[in-house]
Scaffold this active site. Structure first.
Site: not given
Ligand code: 13P
Length: 341
Positions: A85, A87, A174, A176, A246, A252, A302
């Site tokens: 992803n 983003k 997601h 976010e 997640e 992150g 992460s």
């Molecule tokens: P990270 O791997 O940067 O923690 O992000 C995970 C994520 O949100 C994948 O959709």
């Protein structure tokens, strides 16, 4: 069907051999009068393409194959999935460089894993073009979609539009999008249903906040999200779904344990497996044991090569949804290698 990538790399010897094989297949298909045979990627068996679908476009044929592959899979040996992803990172030009870098590392071993790159919507066409030209068996996915096929929804992207640029997957719900853009369980469910109706693979994200985890409510919260996302789906439609667990507080942050770490504030493999097992049990309750056994559950948050081994060894975790590490060729390819076994 195969678009031409700008500034493509020199194919190495194996790729050249594959290209020769594909060229011979194309000639054979012309002689045998099988219009779509020449569009099938080398690692996928042409006999899997139902004859009734032989007249559809190349891209539609690829979607049809994906579906057959899911149906035929041995439920007890789910194929791992590593999805990146990206983003809101990478311009179209940068997306060509990154996808080309990943595609250059493609090897036959990767056939043991489904690999999906999910760049920003504006990059989808470029990334698809690079991967399609290289025939690297890596799929393209979107990060979001609207549930309506068209209409007055400024700024949105429909599923037919995503199909048209070569995407076969879409991330939905997601954290976010839920947190920053007000996406509700009901909107997630509309998207998941629309994707399944369009024979499009959905990666449905669920996960608890730290407050929910600290309150000891993580399993119930996540399972409720799964119930809401899959509401109204039958077992057949559920085959298009992958669930990505997640935990929001691990995204992150680097708060994901390496095997050496036993610190409570890190997501441990044990915690992730416990939730993944609960997700599978919830899916079984919703759409039956068989569909639950077939469904892939990913971990995300992460995840990187240093900590992936433990997660990949869990019986209920079938791969990863990768954020930060998907933007680095070394790290992302390292994760695919680990999943390849
Ligand atoms: P990270 O791997 O940067 O923690 O992000 C995970 C994520 O949100 C994948 O959709």
């Amino acid at each position: 069907c195969s678009a031409r990538a700008v500034g493509r790399h020199q194919p190495h010897a194996e790729t050249q051999r594959m290209s020769f094989f594909v060229a011979m297949c194309c000639i054979a298909s012309l002689l045998l009068g099988m219009p779509c045979f020449s569009t099938v990627r080398t690692s996928r068996k042409p006999h899997n393409v139902a004859s009734a679908r032989a007249q559809v476009s190349c891209r539609k044929a690829r979607h049809a194959q994906k579906r057959l592959r899911f149906n035929e899979r041995n439920p007890m040996s789910r194929k791992p999935l590593i999805a990146g992803n990206w983003k809101m990172n990478k311009t179209p030009a940068e997306s060509v460089v990154l996808s080309q870098g990943i595609s250059n590392r493609y090897s036959r071993k990767w056939n043991k894993v489904d690999v999906v790159l999910c760049p920003p919507t504006i990059d989808l066409r470029s990334v698809f073009t690079v991967l399609d030209f290289d025939k690297s068996n890596i799929d393209v996915g979107a990060q979001n979609c609207h549930w309506e096929p068209s209409g007055a929804f400024t700024g949105e992207t429909s599923i037919p539009m995503l199909k048209d640029v070569g995407a076969a997957w879409c991330i939905v719900g997601h954290s976010e999008r839920r947190d920053y853009f007000g996406e509700t369980d009901s909107m997630v469910n509309k998207k998941v249903r629309a994707l399944a109706e369009s024979s499009f693979n959905a990666i449905v994200c669920v996960g608890e906040s730290l407050a929910v985890r600290d309150a000891g409510d993580a399993v119930r919260f996540v399972c409720d999200q799964v119930r809401a996302a899959l509401a109204g789906l039958d077992a057949h439609e559920a085959e298009y779904c992958t669930i990505a667990y997640e935990p929001i507080w691990a995204i992150g942050t680097g708060r994901t344990a390496t095997p050496e770490q036993a610190i409570l504030s890190f997501v441990s493999v044990k915690q992730a497996e416990e939730i993944a097992a609960a997700i599978r049990a919830t899916v079984a309750d919703l759409v039956g044991e068989q569909a639950a056994a077939n469904m892939r559950v990913l971990y995300g948050g992460s995840m990187k090569p240093e900590n992936a081994d433990g997660f990949m060894a869990c019986p209920n975790i079938d791969g990863g949804l990768i954020g930060g590490a998907s933007l680095k060729v070394e790290d992302f390819c390292g994760l695919v290698e680990i999943a390849s076994g």
